[in-house]
Design a protein around this motif. Structure first.
Motif, PDB file in Angstrom:
ATOM      1  N   GLN A  85       0.814  -1.214   0.000  1.00  0.00           N
ATOM      2  CA  GLN A  85       0.000   0.000   0.000  1.00  0.00           C
ATOM      3  C   GLN A  85       0.849   1.266   0.000  1.00  0.00           C
ATOM      4  OE1 GLN A  85      -3.794   0.009   2.327  1.00  0.00           O
ATOM      5  NE2 GLN A  85      -3.073  -1.989   3.015  1.00  0.00           N
ATOM      6  N   ARG A  86       2.086   1.169   0.481  1.00  0.00           N
ATOM      7  CA  ARG A  86       2.972   2.340   0.454  1.00  0.00           C
ATOM      8  C   ARG A  86       3.335   2.739  -0.974  1.00  0.00           C
ATOM      9  NH1 ARG A  86       8.026   1.475   4.129  1.00  0.00           N
ATOM     10  NH2 ARG A  86       8.373   3.610   3.393  1.00  0.00           N
ATOM     11  N   ARG A  87       3.238   1.789  -1.919  1.00  0.00           N
ATOM     12  CA  ARG A  87       3.549   2.085  -3.312  1.00  0.00           C
ATOM     13  C   ARG A  87       2.325   2.510  -4.119  1.00  0.00           C
ATOM     14  NH1 ARG A  87       8.299   0.026  -5.641  1.00  0.00           N
ATOM     15  NH2 ARG A  87       7.572   1.248  -7.433  1.00  0.00           N
ATOM     16  N   MET A  88       1.161   2.133  -3.639  1.00  0.00           N
ATOM     17  CA  MET A  88      -0.059   2.422  -4.385  1.00  0.00           C
ATOM     18  C   MET A  88      -0.338   3.923  -4.412  1.00  0.00           C
ATOM     19  SD  MET A  88      -2.275  -0.726  -2.785  1.00  0.00           S
ATOM     20  CE  MET A  88      -3.863  -0.154  -3.420  1.00  0.00           C
ATOM     21  N   HIS A  89      -0.720   4.434  -5.569  1.00  0.00           N
ATOM     22  CA  HIS A  89      -1.133   5.827  -5.760  1.00  0.00           C
ATOM     23  C   HIS A  89       0.031   6.817  -5.733  1.00  0.00           C
ATOM     24  CE1 HIS A  89      -4.972   3.981  -5.168  1.00  0.00           C
ATOM     25  NE2 HIS A  89      -4.752   3.766  -3.883  1.00  0.00           N
ATOM     26  N   VAL A  90       1.266   6.353  -5.544  1.00  0.00           N
ATOM     27  CA  VAL A  90       2.418   7.260  -5.564  1.00  0.00           C
ATOM     28  C   VAL A  90       2.910   7.376  -7.000  1.00  0.00           C
ATOM     29  CG1 VAL A  90       4.761   7.695  -4.744  1.00  0.00           C
ATOM     30  CG2 VAL A  90       3.067   6.652  -3.212  1.00  0.00           C
ATOM     31  N   ARG A  91       3.002   8.619  -7.495  1.00  0.00           N
ATOM     32  CA  ARG A  91       3.445   8.854  -8.875  1.00  0.00           C
ATOM     33  C   ARG A  91       4.592   9.867  -8.937  1.00  0.00           C
ATOM     34  NH1 ARG A  91       0.880   5.046  -8.718  1.00  0.00           N
ATOM     35  NH2 ARG A  91      -0.979   4.421  -9.910  1.00  0.00           N
ATOM     36  N   ASP A  92       4.861  10.542  -7.850  1.00  0.00           N
ATOM     37  CA  ASP A  92       5.929  11.541  -7.820  1.00  0.00           C
ATOM     38  C   ASP A  92       7.285  10.845  -7.979  1.00  0.00           C
ATOM     39  OD1 ASP A  92       7.959  13.339  -7.012  1.00  0.00           O
ATOM     40  OD2 ASP A  92       6.566  14.440  -5.733  1.00  0.00           O
ATOM     41  N   PRO A  93       8.051  11.173  -9.040  1.00  0.00           N
ATOM     42  CA  PRO A  93       9.342  10.507  -9.271  1.00  0.00           C
ATOM     43  C   PRO A  93      10.303  10.624  -8.092  1.00  0.00           C
ATOM     44  CG  PRO A  93       8.677  11.751 -11.207  1.00  0.00           C
ATOM     45  CD  PRO A  93       7.716  12.125 -10.117  1.00  0.00           C
ATOM     46  N   ARG A  94      10.252  11.750  -7.372  1.00  0.00           N
ATOM     47  CA  ARG A  94      11.174  11.906  -6.230  1.00  0.00           C
ATOM     48  C   ARG A  94      10.818  10.942  -5.107  1.00  0.00           C
ATOM     49  NH1 ARG A  94      10.300  18.231  -5.597  1.00  0.00           N
ATOM     50  NH2 ARG A  94       8.205  17.418  -6.014  1.00  0.00           N
ATOM     51  N   GLN A  95       9.536  10.799  -4.829  1.00  0.00           N
ATOM     52  CA  GLN A  95       9.110   9.833  -3.821  1.00  0.00           C
ATOM     53  C   GLN A  95       9.428   8.411  -4.258  1.00  0.00           C
ATOM     54  OE1 GLN A  95       4.938  11.736  -3.364  1.00  0.00           O
ATOM     55  NE2 GLN A  95       5.287  10.631  -1.448  1.00  0.00           N
ATOM     56  N   LEU A  96       9.200   8.129  -5.525  1.00  0.00           N
ATOM     57  CA  LEU A  96       9.421   6.778  -6.030  1.00  0.00           C
ATOM     58  C   LEU A  96      10.883   6.368  -5.963  1.00  0.00           C
ATOM     59  CD1 LEU A  96       6.982   6.719  -9.065  1.00  0.00           C
ATOM     60  CD2 LEU A  96       6.884   5.236  -7.061  1.00  0.00           C
ATOM     61  N   THR A  97      11.791   7.326  -6.113  1.00  0.00           N
ATOM     62  CA  THR A  97      13.214   7.011  -6.033  1.00  0.00           C
ATOM     63  C   THR A  97      13.548   6.339  -4.702  1.00  0.00           C
ATOM     64  OG1 THR A  97      13.795   8.847  -7.489  1.00  0.00           O
ATOM     65  CG2 THR A  97      15.549   8.000  -6.077  1.00  0.00           C
TER      66      THR A  97
END
Length: 310
Positions: A85-97
């Motif tokens: 769930q921590r990965r779901m709905h996250v699209r910001d490249p900085r957060q994803l890094t």
């Protein structure tokens, strides 16, 4: 195509696969790249950039369409939907890094719907599975798990490895896009265990004025810890029995650390001296250490509560 919940089918006309606790995904792969679609037809590609390298995998003949499940594994190697769930709905490249390192994901592929531009929707499960097993995918984020001929063996393996259960698939079945079909049957393992009754929460509706659910505990070393709440399976006859049994066990302070119990629930709770043991069924353990889907089976007056361990 989605599975219907049901009892385990048996016989040579069925194959059995593990049920993964993740996010269903359809991967469309062609010369332009890889696109990931959720079960409700949303493009989720931007949320999982590490999975898009499949377009360069020499084991695929494009265009291709694969069906699978995005998963992330906990410290025990079991899929954890809570972590995912921590990965779901996250699209910001900085957060994803950061999240790519903290919550790594991969895909368990269980079907192939198009290969080398040819639709396989009318092909049998056996034909599609045979092609899937022959693929030599080199991308480390994409994996084809094993299928099993013995359903009970698969279900036992599922329970022992912390998975959700199995999906039985009719070997002669076709792939029915967007439909739930009895050609795929999801079967969840039923586990049983003893729990210590540590308190109860008042009910609502037709249980108003009665026990609504019971706080369940077990010993972790010398400490009594909360492992869940059970309300399902309690009929009115059992509620009457429990009301009489528990009245004499009420105490003023909780027998375990209640910091994980919401303050409003704490105020309404009736705490118990942890002397009574009950048996429940459950489907596994959640990431927070609580029982998943516990259902009441009955009191176990023959069990010493000190023997009930986490």
């Amino acid at each position: 195509m989605m599975a219907a919940l049901g009892p385990m089918p048996s016989g040579p006309s069925w194959s059995y696969e593990m049920k993964w606790d993740g996010i269903r995904v359809i991967a469309e792969v062609d010369a332009d790249g890889c696109r990931l679609w959720s079960r409700n037809s949303r493009d989720v590609s931007a949320g999982y950039p590490e999975l898009l390298g499949l377009a360069n995998d020499a084991g695929l003949r494009l265009p291709a369409v694969l069906d699978g499940e995005i998963v992330t594994l906990d410290e025990n190697g079991a899929p954890s939907f809570g972590l995912l769930q921590r990965r779901m709905h996250v699209r910001d490249p900085r957060q994803l890094t950061q999240l790519i390192k903290q919550v790594p994901v991969s895909v368990r592929v269980f079907d192939v719907l198009r290969f080398d531009g040819k639709s396989l929707l009318e092909a049998t499960y056996d034909a599609r599975r045979g092609l899937l097993d022959s693929l030599e995918l080199t991308d480390p984020f994409w994996e084809v798990p094993q299928a099993y001929a013995d359903g009970e063996e698969a279900l036992e393996l599922s329970a022992s490895t912390g998975l959700e259960g199995v999906v039985a698939k009719r070997r002669k079945s076709r792939y029915l896009s967007g439909k739930r079909s009895s050609d795929w049957v999801k079967v969840k393992p039923v586990l049983t265990r003893d729990v210590i009754l540590c308190g109860w929460h008042p009910g609502e509706g037709n249980r108003e004025g009665k026990i609504g659910s019971l706080y369940c505990g077990a010993y972790d070393g010398d400490d009594l810890v909360l492992i869940g709440k059970v309300g399902s399976g309690l009929d009115f006859a059992m509620l009457e029995i429990l009301s009489a049994e528990l009245a004499a066990l009420e105490i003023d302070t909780p027998p375990f650390d209640v910091t994980s119990v919401p303050a409003t629930d704490r105020r309404a709770a009736h705490w118990l001296d942890p002397l009574l043991v009950a048996e429940v069924t459950y489907s596994g353990w959640a990431a927070d250490g609580r029982l998943r889907h516990p259902v009441w089976r009955g009191l176990r007056l023959d069990i010493d509560p000190q023997s009930v361990t986490r």
